[in-house]
Design a protein around this motif. Structure first.
Motif, PDB file in Angstrom:
ATOM      1  N   VAL A  53       0.893  -0.951  -0.012  1.00 56.44           N
ATOM      2  CA  VAL A  53       0.032  -0.080   0.149  1.00 56.44           C
ATOM      3  C   VAL A  53       0.961   1.199  -0.008  1.00 56.44           C
ATOM      4  O   VAL A  53       2.161   1.302   0.437  1.00 56.44           O
ATOM      5  N   PRO A  54       0.368   2.209  -0.746  1.00 56.10           N
ATOM      6  CA  PRO A  54       1.283   3.655  -0.451  1.00 56.10           C
ATOM      7  C   PRO A  54       1.694   4.125   0.838  1.00 56.10           C
ATOM      8  O   PRO A  54       0.392   4.104   1.791  1.00 56.10           O
ATOM      9  N   GLY A  55       2.713   4.512   1.198  1.00 58.74           N
ATOM     10  CA  GLY A  55       3.107   4.875   2.454  1.00 58.74           C
ATOM     11  C   GLY A  55       3.339   3.830   3.225  1.00 58.74           C
ATOM     12  O   GLY A  55       3.775   4.114   4.415  1.00 58.74           O
ATOM     13  N   GLY A  56       3.012   2.497   2.861  1.00 58.77           N
ATOM     14  CA  GLY A  56       3.444   1.480   3.737  1.00 58.77           C
ATOM     15  C   GLY A  56       4.907   1.073   3.889  1.00 58.77           C
ATOM     16  O   GLY A  56       5.703   1.514   3.231  1.00 58.77           O
ATOM     17  N   THR A  75      10.341 -20.938   1.189  1.00 58.29           N
ATOM     18  CA  THR A  75       9.356 -20.597   2.022  1.00 58.29           C
ATOM     19  C   THR A  75       7.780 -20.857   1.464  1.00 58.29           C
ATOM     20  O   THR A  75       7.507 -20.400   0.374  1.00 58.29           O
ATOM     21  N   ARG A  76       7.018 -21.473   2.199  1.00 57.89           N
ATOM     22  CA  ARG A  76       5.869 -22.025   1.912  1.00 57.89           C
ATOM     23  C   ARG A  76       4.675 -20.791   2.306  1.00 57.89           C
ATOM     24  O   ARG A  76       3.876 -20.551   1.585  1.00 57.89           O
ATOM     25  N   THR A  77       4.830 -20.301   3.412  1.00 63.69           N
ATOM     26  CA  THR A  77       3.721 -19.124   3.832  1.00 63.69           C
ATOM     27  C   THR A  77       4.667 -18.083   4.569  1.00 63.69           C
ATOM     28  O   THR A  77       5.493 -18.364   5.354  1.00 63.69           O
ATOM     29  N   ALA A  78       4.101 -16.731   4.248  1.00 57.81           N
ATOM     30  CA  ALA A  78       5.090 -15.681   4.786  1.00 57.81           C
ATOM     31  C   ALA A  78       3.598 -14.622   5.264  1.00 57.81           C
ATOM     32  O   ALA A  78       2.423 -14.832   5.047  1.00 57.81           O
ATOM     33  N   PRO A 112      -3.543   3.151  10.360  1.00 61.99           N
ATOM     34  CA  PRO A 112      -4.778   2.529  11.002  1.00 61.99           C
ATOM     35  C   PRO A 112      -5.561   1.683  10.083  1.00 61.99           C
ATOM     36  O   PRO A 112      -6.513   1.250  10.536  1.00 61.99           O
ATOM     37  N   LYS A 113      -5.199   1.716   8.729  1.00 66.24           N
ATOM     38  CA  LYS A 113      -6.243   1.387   7.762  1.00 66.24           C
ATOM     39  C   LYS A 113      -6.024  -0.106   7.430  1.00 66.24           C
ATOM     40  O   LYS A 113      -6.954  -0.697   7.079  1.00 66.24           O
ATOM     41  N   TYR A 114      -4.848  -0.675   7.334  1.00 66.87           N
ATOM     42  CA  TYR A 114      -4.604  -1.886   6.539  1.00 66.87           C
ATOM     43  C   TYR A 114      -4.262  -3.200   7.601  1.00 66.87           C
ATOM     44  O   TYR A 114      -3.359  -2.681   8.499  1.00 66.87           O
ATOM     45  N   LYS A 115      -4.911  -3.984   7.741  1.00 63.73           N
ATOM     46  CA  LYS A 115      -4.694  -5.234   8.577  1.00 63.73           C
ATOM     47  C   LYS A 115      -3.476  -6.166   8.056  1.00 63.73           C
ATOM     48  O   LYS A 115      -3.309  -5.969   6.828  1.00 63.73           O
ATOM     49  N   GLY A 116      -2.758  -6.855   8.665  1.00 63.67           N
ATOM     50  CA  GLY A 116      -1.789  -7.789   8.279  1.00 63.67           C
ATOM     51  C   GLY A 116      -2.525  -8.963   7.650  1.00 63.67           C
ATOM     52  O   GLY A 116      -3.817  -9.391   8.007  1.00 63.67           O
ATOM     53  N   PHE A 117      -1.773  -9.868   6.782  1.00 64.85           N
ATOM     54  CA  PHE A 117      -2.257 -10.931   6.307  1.00 64.85           C
ATOM     55  C   PHE A 117      -1.232 -11.982   5.950  1.00 64.85           C
ATOM     56  O   PHE A 117      -0.110 -11.643   5.620  1.00 64.85           O
ATOM     57  N   ALA A 118      -1.579 -13.225   5.646  1.00 63.42           N
ATOM     58  CA  ALA A 118      -0.598 -14.142   5.399  1.00 63.42           C
ATOM     59  C   ALA A 118      -0.791 -14.353   3.885  1.00 63.42           C
ATOM     60  O   ALA A 118      -1.685 -14.310   3.375  1.00 63.42           O
ATOM     61  N   PHE A 119       0.332 -15.013   3.075  1.00 63.60           N
ATOM     62  CA  PHE A 119       0.227 -15.448   1.659  1.00 63.60           C
ATOM     63  C   PHE A 119       1.140 -16.274   1.432  1.00 63.60           C
ATOM     64  O   PHE A 119       1.976 -16.791   2.502  1.00 63.60           O
ATOM     65  N   GLN A 120       0.739 -17.266   0.519  1.00 67.92           N
ATOM     66  CA  GLN A 120       1.421 -18.652   0.261  1.00 67.92           C
ATOM     67  C   GLN A 120       2.252 -18.532  -0.931  1.00 67.92           C
ATOM     68  O   GLN A 120       1.874 -17.902  -2.009  1.00 67.92           O
TER      69      GLN A 120
END
Length: 404
Positions: free
Chosen positions: A153-156, A245-248, A255-263
Motif C-alpha cells: 500500500v502507498p506509504g506502507g 518458504t511456503r507461507t509468509a 490504522p487502515k490496513y490489517k496484516g495478512f498471510a500469503f502462500q
C-alpha cells in the motif's frame, strides 16, 4: 566482350567452388538435422506470436555447446526419451556441475512472464539489506490493473526481506517495482542493471523491459538463459531460503490496513519430494512459464520451460515430468553446459562470416562442444586441407595463359 565474359565466368566458377568447400569444411554435424521435440498432442493450440527479437545469432545460439544451436530436441544418445510436454522450449540441467542433460529449442526466443523475477533476484538479492525498512511510494504501484500483486500500500513500511517474499511467493509486480527502484535508484535504472547482469551471466538472449516480466515490446528470454539465471539465484543462501518458504506474513499498516498471510504459488514445493524452489509465470503472450529445482541425494537439477499450456498438465507438472526424466539419467550425462559468468564473450573471436555454419565454427574453445569428437575434428581438418589444395589448383588453371 566474349573474352571478358569468359574471364568473368571462370572467376564466378572459382567463387562458387570456394563457397562449396567452405560450407563442407565448416558444417556442423550436430546441426545437420532437426529432431522434433516430443509434444503433447492434447495441448494442440495456436500459440501467440513470438515477441519481437533480434535475428538468429548462431554464435550466441551455440553458447554452451554447438549441439544447442537447434530449434529441436537435443538429448544424450542413450537413455529414455524425454516426456511429451506442451512447452515450446525447455531445458534440464545440473545446478552444481552446469551439465545440460537435455533440451528442446534451448536458445529459442520466448516471452518470460514472471519467471523474469528471477533475473531481478539474481541482480539485487545480494546487494540489498534484507533488514532495511523502506516506504512504498505511489509511483511504485504504477502497474497495469491486471498485474499480480502481493498487496503493498502507498506509504506502507516494509522490510526488504518481506518484499522478496512477496515477489517470489505471490509474484507481486508491486514488490518488483519497489525492489527495482531500491536497487537502481529508479525502476528504469533497475531494469538496466538487470540487463547488465544478464550479460554478465552470458544470458545474451535475455532482455528485460519490465522488472516483473509483465509483457513489454522487446522483452524476451530463452530456456538456456533462464537456466543460467536460475543457477545464479540458487547459489545465493538468501534466495534459497526465500524460494523454499511456503507461507509468509504481510505486516499491518495501521490504522487502515490489517496484516495478512500469503502462500507460495509453486506447487512443486507441496507435491514433489526434494523440491527446493522455483518460480511460476503467466501472461497471454508468454503463456505458462516455469522454473523448478529439486534434489535427490547429492544431485540438484533445475528445469526451465517456456510457452506451455496448463492443460492437460500444469506448467509445474510438466516440470515434474522433465525432472523425473533428468533424475533417471546417469550422473555425468551431458549434451552441453551452462557457462560460468564471463566465460563466453559477447562476440566471437575471430568474427564469424555471414554463413551460419562458419559462425558456429568460430565459437571459441571456452564454449563447451560435446558434439565434436577427435575423429570429427581430424576429418574436418583433412577436408579443409584438401579443399585449399583443390582451390589453389583451380585458380592456377584459371590464370594459365590461353591461346587467342
Amino acid at each position: 566482350m566474349a573474352v571478358q565474359q569468359g574471364k568473368l565466368g571462370r572467376r564466378w566458377a572459382a567463387v562458387v567452388l570456394a563457397a562449396a568447400l567452405a560450407t563442407s569444411t565448416f558444417a556442423t554435424p550436430a546441426s545437420a538435422a532437426t529432431v522434433p521435440c516430443p509434444h503433447d498432442a492434447a495441448a494442440n493450440v495456436d500459440h501467440p506470436p513470438l515477441p519481437a527479437h533480434p535475428a538468429a545469432d548462431h554464435y550466441q545460439r551455440a553458447i554452451g555447446g554447438r549441439r544447442l544451436d537447434t530449434p529441436g530436441l537435443v538429448v544424450p544418445g542413450k537413455g529414455a526419451r524425454p516426456p511429451a510436454v506442451s512447452a515450446t522450449s525447455w531445458l534440464v540441467a545440473d545446478l552444481d556441475t552446469g551439465e545440460i542433460l537435455g533440451s528442446c529449442g534451448p536458445h529459442e526466443y520466448a516471452a518470460p512472464a514472471s519467471v523474469q523475477k528471477l533475473l531481478l533476484a539474481a541482480t539485487f538479492v545480494g546487494r540489498l539489506d534484507p533488514n532495511q525498512l523502506i516506504t512504498v511510494t505511489p509511483g511504485d504501484l504504477d502497474i497495469p490493473p491486471d498485474s499480480s500483486m502481493v498487496g503493498l500500500v502507498p506509504g506502507g513500511r516494509y522490510r526488504v526481506e518481506t518484499l522478496w517474499l512477496g515477489l517470489l511467493l505471490q509474484s507481486g509486480n508491486d514488490a518488483a517495482n519497489v525492489l527495482a527502484r531500491l536497487g537502481g535508484g529508479t525502476v528504469a535504472r533497475g531494469v538496466a542493471a538487470m540487463n547488465a547482469e544478464a550479460a554478465r551471466l552470458g544470458a545474451y538472449q535475455t532482455h528485460a523491459v519490465t522488472p516483473s516480466g509483465y509483457d513489454g515490446p522487446g522483452q524476451f528470454t530463452s530456456a538456456y538463459d533462464l537456466a543460467l539465471i536460475a543457477r545464479a539465484c540458487f547459489a545465493d543462501d538468501a534466495f534459497r531460503r526465500y524460494t523454499a518458504t511456503r507461507t509468509a506474513y504481510m505486516p499491518a499498516q495501521p490504522p487502515k490496513y490489517k496484516g495478512f498471510a500469503f502462500q507460495n504459488q509453486n506447487q512443486l514445493l507441496y507435491e514433489y519430494p526434494g523440491a527446493i524452489g522455483g518460480k511460476t509465470g503467466f501472461t497471454d503472450l508468454a503463456r505458462h512459464t516455469y522454473v523448478g529445482a529439486a534434489q535427490r541425494g547429492n544431485r540438484r537439477l533445475v528445469v526451465t520451460l517456456l510457452g506451455a499450456e496448463s492443460w492437460p498438465q500444469a506448467g509445474w507438472e510438466q516440470g515434474v515430468a522433465l525432472l523425473n526424466w533428468g533424475f533417471g539419467l546417469p550422473t555425468g550425462t551431458s549434451v552441453g553446459n551452462l557457462v560460468e559468468p564471463g566465460q563466453a564473450p559477447p562476440t566471437p573471436r575471430p568474427s564469424p562470416s555471414p554463413s551460419a555454419a562458419a559462425a558456429v565454427a568460430a565459437v571459441p574453445a571456452v564454449v563447451n562442444d560435446p558434439g565434436w569428437t577427435p575423429a570429427t575434428t581430424i576429418a574436418v581438418g583433412v577436408l579443409g586441407i584438401v579443399g585449399i589444395g583443390l582451390l589453389a589448383g583451380v585458380t592456377r588453371w584459371i590464370r594459365r595463359p590461353r591461346r587467342r
